[in-house]
Enzyme design. Structure first.
Site: not given
Length: 349
Positions: A195, A290, A320
């Site tokens: 991320s 996601d 995610h």
């Protein structure tokens, strides 16, 4: 297989993951599979989302920064109780852009001069720390068979952009200088992150390639944030109900960037770099459900078109955060096993 620790909830979650898909869906409270954008959410992920709801997890953008950090620390305990064994864990201090940073070195069993993985944790540049991402660091150390150096870079809003990016570059350069002392090969240092950490790994690869000097031998970008200016279609498709929300991303970006114009800079949005040629080999992992899926895939495509060697996987039924679920999700674990094997091959571990 992870070493089983004492807390019963985490152990129960791991055991329940072995149940058949229909049973997991029944336990999640919805018998039918969840489908969107011609994708089907994995049953064990559907179950994990139900567990998070039972635990009272709520969107971080409804909280103060301190409350959000506490929430992420609490949620991460579900993943961090069943962890991969490593030979030793060392606390270190590395160079940051504005002073020393805390770091943690995870050393797997074995001997010899091995590659090194410099890891930047996720958390939207606002939350997360060395503890919240212990499971993924231990996993990569064990499966890639390479030490992992996790970096405790500065967080926003106390330290806004470009503090985290500058720290990431400085920490990589420290690792390149000190790799030999750590028992690692300076020519085989990868950067990796999930991320926001995937964003920082991409930034480090771009900056070090552009400015010269040591650069990563590989970059592992796990559902990376690559474009902080535009909201790609996956924001609309998966912006609510799948752990990371579109609202949380707006909250993260708002805390990280000093202004909207900063989102145009490649150090914030690697996808917007005018030239991505000549970058290190890239492993790009995305999750089907996601909000960040499309920008991660757009970056993988841009790298490939520029001639960079790219290993890309979309894990269609995952969400995610799957990199942190190797001890509580069979599908998350399978995805990360494949990715770790690919990184091991790239680094010649």
């Amino acid at each position: 297989m992870p070493a089983l620790a004492a807390l019963p909830l985490q152990a129960a979650v791991w055991v329940l993951q072995s149940l058949p898909d229909p049973v997991l869906r029944l336990l999640s409270g919805q018998l039918t599979p969840i489908r969107r954008d011609d994708l089907e959410l994995c049953a064990d992920v559907q179950f994990t989302l139900a567990v998070l709801r039972l635990m009272g997890h709520r969107p971080l953008d409804t909280m103060t920064v301190e409350e959000a950090r506490a929430e992420i620390r609490s949620t991460s305990r579900l993943a961090n109780t069943l962890v991969e064994p490593v030979a030793r864990v060392e606390s270190l201090t590395v160079d940051g852009a504005a002073g020393p940073l805390g770091a943690r070195l995870y050393v797997p069993s074995g001997t010899g001069r091995r590659p090194l993985i410099v890891y930047y944790h996720g958390g939207g540049w606002v939350v997360g720390d060395l503890d919240t991402h212990e499971s993924v660091c231990r996993f990569l150390a064990s499966e890639v068979r390479a030490p992992v150096l996790a970096i405790d870079y500065r967080l926003a809003p106390e330290h806004k952009y470009p503090a985290a990016a500058d720290d990431a570059v400085a920490a990589f350069r420290w690792a390149a200088r000190e790799a030999g002392a750590l028992g690692c090969d300076p020519a085989r240092i990868a950067v990796a992150g999930d991320s926001a950490g995937g964003n920082l790994s991409a930034v480090v690869s771009q900056v070090t390639t552009r400015e010269g000097g040591p650069r990563p031998a590989a970059q592992m970008l796990i559902y990376p944030a690559t474009d902080l200016l535009d909201r790609h279609p996956s924001y609309r498709l998966f912006g609510d109900g799948f752990f990371l929300t579109a609202g949380e991303m707006e909250w993260y970006i708002g805390h990280y960037l000093p202004n909207t114009e900063a989102a145009r800079e490649p150090k914030a949005s690697p996808l917007r770099a005018p030239d991505v040629a000549g970058l290190p080999p890239a492993l790009v992992l995305t999750a089907g459900f996601d909000p960040l899926r499309d920008e991660g895939e757009a970056y993988a495509k841009r790298l490939e078109e520029a001639g960079t060697r790219v290993w890309f996987r979309r894990y269609a039924g995952l969400i995610h955060g799957f990199a942190n679920t190797t001890s509580v999700s069979r599908t998350g674990r399978a995805a990360m096993l494949e990715a770790a094997s690919a990184l091991r091959d790239v680094l010649g571990a």
